[in-house]
Design a protein around this motif. Structure first.
Motif, PDB file in Angstrom:
ATOM      1  N   ALA A  27       0.829  -1.206   0.000  1.00 55.79           N
ATOM      2  CA  ALA A  27       0.000   0.000   0.000  1.00 55.79           C
ATOM      3  C   ALA A  27       0.860   1.252   0.000  1.00 55.79           C
ATOM      4  O   ALA A  27       2.012   1.236   0.450  1.00 55.79           O
ATOM      5  CB  ALA A  27      -0.927   0.007   1.210  1.00 55.79           C
ATOM      6  N   ALA A  28       0.285   2.334  -0.508  1.00 50.89           N
ATOM      7  CA  ALA A  28       0.944   3.635  -0.510  1.00 50.89           C
ATOM      8  C   ALA A  28      -0.075   4.709  -0.153  1.00 50.89           C
ATOM      9  O   ALA A  28      -1.197   4.704  -0.662  1.00 50.89           O
ATOM     10  CB  ALA A  28       1.563   3.924  -1.869  1.00 50.89           C
ATOM     11  N   LEU A  29       0.326   5.598   0.731  1.00 49.10           N
ATOM     12  CA  LEU A  29      -0.478   6.761   1.105  1.00 49.10           C
ATOM     13  C   LEU A  29       0.331   7.987   0.723  1.00 49.10           C
ATOM     14  O   LEU A  29       1.512   8.093   1.089  1.00 49.10           O
ATOM     15  CB  LEU A  29      -0.737   6.742   2.607  1.00 49.10           C
ATOM     16  CG  LEU A  29      -1.814   7.656   3.191  1.00 49.10           C
ATOM     17  CD1 LEU A  29      -3.191   7.255   2.691  1.00 49.10           C
ATOM     18  CD2 LEU A  29      -1.778   7.596   4.716  1.00 49.10           C
ATOM     19  N   ARG A  30      -0.253   8.901  -0.035  1.00 47.39           N
ATOM     20  CA  ARG A  30       0.478  10.071  -0.506  1.00 47.39           C
ATOM     21  C   ARG A  30      -0.293  11.355  -0.172  1.00 47.39           C
ATOM     22  O   ARG A  30      -1.475  11.467  -0.465  1.00 47.39           O
ATOM     23  CB  ARG A  30       0.712   9.994  -2.023  1.00 47.39           C
ATOM     24  CG  ARG A  30       1.645   8.881  -2.448  1.00 47.39           C
ATOM     25  CD  ARG A  30       3.077   9.137  -1.983  1.00 47.39           C
ATOM     26  NE  ARG A  30       3.979   8.073  -2.406  1.00 47.39           N
ATOM     27  CZ  ARG A  30       4.271   7.006  -1.670  1.00 47.39           C
ATOM     28  NH1 ARG A  30       3.732   6.878  -0.463  1.00 47.39           N
ATOM     29  NH2 ARG A  30       5.102   6.089  -2.112  1.00 47.39           N
ATOM     30  N   GLY A  31       0.438  12.294   0.439  1.00 54.10           N
ATOM     31  CA  GLY A  31      -0.120  13.604   0.727  1.00 54.10           C
ATOM     32  C   GLY A  31      -1.334  13.583   1.622  1.00 54.10           C
ATOM     33  O   GLY A  31      -2.200  14.446   1.523  1.00 54.10           O
ATOM     34  N   PHE A  32      -1.402  12.617   2.541  1.00 53.52           N
ATOM     35  CA  PHE A  32      -2.620  12.465   3.340  1.00 53.52           C
ATOM     36  C   PHE A  32      -2.674  13.487   4.470  1.00 53.52           C
ATOM     37  O   PHE A  32      -1.733  13.640   5.245  1.00 53.52           O
ATOM     38  CB  PHE A  32      -2.713  11.064   3.923  1.00 53.52           C
ATOM     39  CG  PHE A  32      -3.970  10.837   4.726  1.00 53.52           C
ATOM     40  CD1 PHE A  32      -5.195  10.784   4.090  1.00 53.52           C
ATOM     41  CD2 PHE A  32      -3.921  10.697   6.101  1.00 53.52           C
ATOM     42  CE1 PHE A  32      -6.363  10.585   4.813  1.00 53.52           C
ATOM     43  CE2 PHE A  32      -5.077  10.498   6.839  1.00 53.52           C
ATOM     44  CZ  PHE A  32      -6.305  10.436   6.189  1.00 53.52           C
ATOM     45  N   VAL A  33      -3.803  14.167   4.549  1.00 53.81           N
ATOM     46  CA  VAL A  33      -4.101  15.082   5.656  1.00 53.81           C
ATOM     47  C   VAL A  33      -5.508  14.744   6.142  1.00 53.81           C
ATOM     48  O   VAL A  33      -6.469  14.867   5.377  1.00 53.81           O
ATOM     49  CB  VAL A  33      -4.039  16.559   5.224  1.00 53.81           C
ATOM     50  CG1 VAL A  33      -4.407  17.463   6.400  1.00 53.81           C
ATOM     51  CG2 VAL A  33      -2.661  16.913   4.686  1.00 53.81           C
TER      52      VAL A  33
END
Length: 379
Positions: free
Chosen positions: A221-227
């Protein structure tokens, strides 16, 4: 490691499928329920994707709580929350009788329905892409400002190769595009610009199959730019994550390897984020071992901090070691407890043959990274 290559090697370059329209199976026509069940099987289950985390067993010895199981459990819970929402939303919509079936495009379509929990309308499709496709079935959740199908925008997207013989087996990919959802709200909802919304993207490629040692689950899995919407002022977070489970029917071995960048200091004067990696494995959601490493940020140039921790079935810390080195030369080393108390986990995770993010071929990680940065593929 052959199994890792098999699952990580799922091809990611597939295009978004148009919504289609018309065709056979309109309102009043009988739906082929057997065919519909085959399509619905493309929606992944919780057991295919969601990661486990260590849990203290009742009656076990209680001691100082282990550090890394708790921290990694927060990571797992965060990802499971995103995945759980994806699965729940998909299952809810496709559990309804389809609005239409298009025999030309081999596609079931649901909606558009009025969005009871937000602005506009919501719809979904599952399409049979054919036996030659990287993913046999494609699916998406779409949002619209009205009933016009042409204006629908995908915010959840995926593909799957379900195993026709074993329900929980198969492989696939799923994407939650928070950015697409945010863009839809700000463009179409008069109040959208002022609404708290998650930002970034989450994407996972997964597989589950039988091996000679038991059922093997792997999730990259990849999470990018999560806010998160409840903390809109936090720095955008990037995370790479490998989760797996080997279940032989008697014992379950889980492993997690995640990498991210965040500030490991509590001192506000030290605000430079470090590159952090944590790798752990545990048996039957209890006893296990973690290996962590940090570099960059506030650490000196060329300096690396390493930690090893073991814990028992109560998640009580039984061994902890910490050392720093600069350009390969050890600076300091301290430890607490006896390495022998680690039992089976005296050996390193690499020596035990536990898969790691580093084992995943670079081209597959790059493809996942690209999808997490750019969002739902377009025609």
């Amino acid at each position: 490691m052959k199994a890792l290559a098999k699952y990580a090697g799922i091809v990611l370059s597939v295009g978004i499928v148009g919504c289609g329209g018309g065709g056979d199976g309109g309102e009043g026509d009988a739906i082929d329920q057997a065919l519909l069940a085959q399509y619905r099987a493309a929606v992944p289950s919780e057991t295919q994707i969601m990661a486990s985390s260590p849990k203290a067993s009742s009656g076990a010895k209680v001691g100082d709580p282990a550090i890394y199981p708790a921290g990694s459990a927060e990571i797992a819970l965060g990802i499971n929350g995103s995945v759980g929402y994806i699965i729940a939303t998909l299952k809810l919509i496709v559990s309804i009788e389809p609005t239409v079936y298009n025999s030309d495009t081999k596609e079931f379509f649901w909606g558009p329905y009025q969005n009871e929990n937000g602005f506009g309308t919501i719809a979904a499709y599952i399409k049979d892409a054919g036996e030659g496709a990287e993913f046999r079935y494609h699916y998406a959740i779409l949002r619209g400002k009205d009933k016009d199908v042409a204006g629908l925008v995908p915010v959840i997207w995926g593909g799957a190769n379900p195993d026709p013989d074993t329900k929980e087996h198969g492989s696939g990919i799923t994407l939650f595009d928070f950015e697409a959802n945010h863009a839809f709200e700000t463009a179409n909802n008069p109040n959208g610009a002022n609404m708290p919304m998650d930002r970034g993207r989450f994407v996972a490629v997964y597989g589950k199959d039988a091996t000679d040692k038991g059922d093997l689950t792997l999730v990259l899995a990849a999470l990018r730019g999560f806010v998160p919407k409840d903390k809109p002022d936090t720095m955008p977070a990037d995370l790479d994550y490998l989760y797996g489970r080997l279940d032989d029917g008697t014992n379950k071995v889980d492993f997690i390897d995640w990498k991210s960048a965040f500030d490991v200091h509590e001192d506000p004067a030290k605000a430079m984020p470090e590159d952090v990696g944590v790798r752990l494995a545990f048996v039957n959601e209890g006893q296990g071992r973690a290996e962590a490493q940090a570099s960059g940020g506030d650490l000196a140039s060329g300096q690396v901090a390493d930690a090893i921790e073991c814990w028992d079935n109560a998640l009580a810390q039984s061994y902890l070691s910490f050392k720093t080195s600069t350009n390969g030369v050890e600076d300091q080393a301290v430890s607490d407890g006896d390495l022998a108390s680690c039992g089976f986990f005296q050996a390193s995770l690499s020596e035990l043959g536990v898969p790691a993010l580093a084992d995943v071929p670079a081209e597959y990680k790059a493809a996942l990274d690209q999808l997490a940065k750019t969002g739902v593929p377009q025609d």
